[in-house]
Design an enzyme around this catalytic site. Structure first.
Site, PDB file in Angstrom:
ATOM      1  N   THR A  14      28.833  42.322  44.064  1.00  0.00           N
ATOM      2  CA  THR A  14      28.896  41.270  44.917  1.00  0.00           C
ATOM      3  C   THR A  14      27.948  42.536  45.635  1.00  0.00           C
ATOM      4  O   THR A  14      27.323  40.978  46.488  1.00  0.00           O
ATOM      5  CB  THR A  14      29.915  42.129  45.648  1.00  0.00           C
ATOM      6  OG1 THR A  14      31.448  42.077  44.512  1.00  0.00           O
ATOM      7  CG2 THR A  14      30.457  42.325  46.946  1.00  0.00           C
ATOM      8  N   SER A  59      30.530  42.857  37.504  1.00  0.00           N
ATOM      9  CA  SER A  59      30.179  43.932  36.938  1.00  0.00           C
ATOM     10  C   SER A  59      31.698  44.056  35.534  1.00  0.00           C
ATOM     11  O   SER A  59      32.051  45.236  34.655  1.00  0.00           O
ATOM     12  CB  SER A  59      30.360  45.229  37.169  1.00  0.00           C
ATOM     13  OG  SER A  59      31.702  45.660  38.180  1.00  0.00           O
ATOM     14  N   SER A  60      32.758  43.417  35.830  1.00  0.00           N
ATOM     15  CA  SER A  60      33.760  42.992  34.524  1.00  0.00           C
ATOM     16  C   SER A  60      33.398  42.907  33.352  1.00  0.00           C
ATOM     17  O   SER A  60      34.136  43.023  32.327  1.00  0.00           O
ATOM     18  CB  SER A  60      34.798  42.550  35.421  1.00  0.00           C
ATOM     19  OG  SER A  60      34.564  41.388  34.963  1.00  0.00           O
ATOM     20  N   ASP A  91      33.207  47.382  40.083  1.00  0.00           N
ATOM     21  CA  ASP A  91      34.851  47.384  39.527  1.00  0.00           C
ATOM     22  C   ASP A  91      34.550  48.491  38.306  1.00  0.00           C
ATOM     23  O   ASP A  91      35.004  49.483  37.258  1.00  0.00           O
ATOM     24  CB  ASP A  91      35.240  46.284  38.493  1.00  0.00           C
ATOM     25  CG  ASP A  91      35.594  44.909  39.453  1.00  0.00           C
ATOM     26  OD1 ASP A  91      35.725  46.235  40.699  1.00  0.00           O
ATOM     27  OD2 ASP A  91      35.658  44.260  39.182  1.00  0.00           O
ATOM     28  N   GLN A 297      47.257  61.715  34.142  1.00  0.00           N
ATOM     29  CA  GLN A 297      47.594  60.305  35.137  1.00  0.00           C
ATOM     30  C   GLN A 297      47.143  61.105  36.519  1.00  0.00           C
ATOM     31  O   GLN A 297      46.544  59.909  37.476  1.00  0.00           O
ATOM     32  CB  GLN A 297      49.115  60.092  35.199  1.00  0.00           C
ATOM     33  CG  GLN A 297      49.132  59.572  33.481  1.00  0.00           C
ATOM     34  CD  GLN A 297      50.581  58.785  33.712  1.00  0.00           C
ATOM     35  OE1 GLN A 297      51.270  58.031  34.578  1.00  0.00           O
ATOM     36  NE2 GLN A 297      50.566  58.929  32.097  1.00  0.00           N
ATOM     37  N   CYS A 298      47.507  62.019  37.006  1.00  0.00           N
ATOM     38  CA  CYS A 298      47.257  62.633  38.068  1.00  0.00           C
ATOM     39  C   CYS A 298      45.601  62.675  38.585  1.00  0.00           C
ATOM     40  O   CYS A 298      44.986  62.488  37.355  1.00  0.00           O
ATOM     41  CB  CYS A 298      47.387  63.599  38.913  1.00  0.00           C
ATOM     42  SG  CYS A 298      49.551  64.096  38.299  1.00  0.00           S
TER      43      CYS A 298
END
Length: 362
Positions: A14, A59-60, A91, A297-298
């Site tokens: 971007t 960047s994806s 990203d 996942q935390c």
């Protein structure tokens, strides 16, 4: 004569985009136009050069081959510059930073990765400050001439973060990145305050054993200074557990052709449901030499294998503790180790130690 020199590597993202007035889509433009948008660059009284790495991309679209190109460009120019600034889309920025932190052995110069949420030519862009401050940090030196921050870092919205400790958290706000389990290496306000207690200077690194294993596996010799490891293996899968996940889904992932490592995203401090079929699948993976790493996942906190019975069962099946590593870190560290000829046992050993300051091991 002693003024620093900085090389800017432009990949796209971007920060280097301009709006197409017909389609209103953001499209990449070249480095010269980007420089025209930042006349403040002329106020730096040192050498700044730039190179565009191929065609600018979102960047994806980033791949490990792009990371290799970045590393090769740094290696080829390493003796000619005091620091490097890598302009990158947000990203996958954290993946790039993590991968580079592992493959750039012996790094003693800054590699600062930055980008922006708004194109640099727009009125309220965050790109100018991110770029200018990244250059200033890349050029910063101690009185003895050594780099202030000889690491791969991400600078975004006034904070300098260790690259392999950082993850993207926001697609709308300017504070797009956070290092949840590790303090910033610097904070930019009126002055840039460096957290020298946490910066990984060469004498503080504990990576000798790791790179000696890699050299033994590859039959290579270590040269003085920077050593770049270009091999990688991307036969890795990520499996995020959720209440009610089916045996069929888990088995389909575990039976993927060529699978060499599985990143298991569990609950809380590393817990998984007590299902016999899950234990059986983990046992099958262990028997096939597939490495399984337990991550939470935390965002805050760490995996504590064995704290509860629901994680003790994983430990008993040979699942590796991911500690407080980010997902981006675990994936790229596995790519790095698997690609350099390590045995399963050596990978298991090295996933449990800090190579580039990426985890805190209790």
């Amino acid at each position: 004569m002693n003024a620093p020199s900085i090389l800017i590597l432009y990949t796209g993202g971007t920060i280097g985009m301009v709006e197409n007035h017909e389609t209103h889509a953001l499209e990449a433009f070249d480095w010269e136009h980007l420089c025209d948008s930042v006349p403040e660059l002329d106020q730096f009284h040192f050498r700044i050069d730039a190179v565009t790495l191929g065609k600018p991309i979102d960047s994806s679209e980033m791949t490990p081959e792009d990371w290799i190109l970045m590393a090769r460009t740094i290696e080829e120019n390493y003796d000619h510059y005091d620091g490097f600034v890598l302009l990158h889309g947000t990203d996958t920025m954290a993946y790039t930073a993590s991968f580079l932190s592992f493959i750039l052995e012996g790094l003693s110069k800054p590699v600062i990765i930055t980008g922006s949420q708004l194109p640099i030519g727009q009125l309220r862009t965050d790109g100018k400050e991110n770029l200018l401050t990244s250059i200033e940090i890349a050029a910063a030196r101690h009185p003895d001439g050594t780099a202030m921050v000889p690491e791969v870092c991400i600078f975004f919205e006034n904070e300098l973060m260790r690259g392999n400790r950082t993850t993207k958290i926001n697609s709308e706000g300017f504070s797009a990145f956070r290092s949840y389990n590790f303090a910033p290496l610097a904070v930019a306000g009126i002055h840039i305050d460096y957290n020298t207690r946490e910066i990984l200077y060469p004498e503080r690194r504990n990576d000798i054993a790791c790179y000696n294993i890699l050299r033994r596996c590859n039959g290579g010799m270590r040269k003085e200074g920077l050593n770049v490891h270009y091999n990688y293996d991307n036969h890795i899968a990520i499996l995020t557990l959720f209440p009610g996940i089916s045996e069929e889904v888990v088995r389909s992932v575990a039976r993927a052709d060529g699978l060499r490592a599985l990143v298991l995203q569990t609950f809380g401090s590393g817990n998984a449901p007590r299902k016999q079929w899950l234990i059986d699948i983990l046992g099958e993976l262990k028997a096939k030499g597939v490495i399984v790493v337990n991550t939470s996942q935390c965002e805050f906190g760490t995996v504590e294998m064995g704290r509860y019975g629901t994680s003790l069962q994983l430990l008993q099946e040979g699942v590796i503790n991911g500690y407080d590593a980010t997902l981006e870190c675990v994936v790229t560290k596995l790519m790095f180790l698997l690609g350099n000829g390590c045995s399963t046992e050596e990978v298991r050993q090295l996933m449990s130690v800090s190579i580039a300051g990426e985890i805190n091991v209790r």
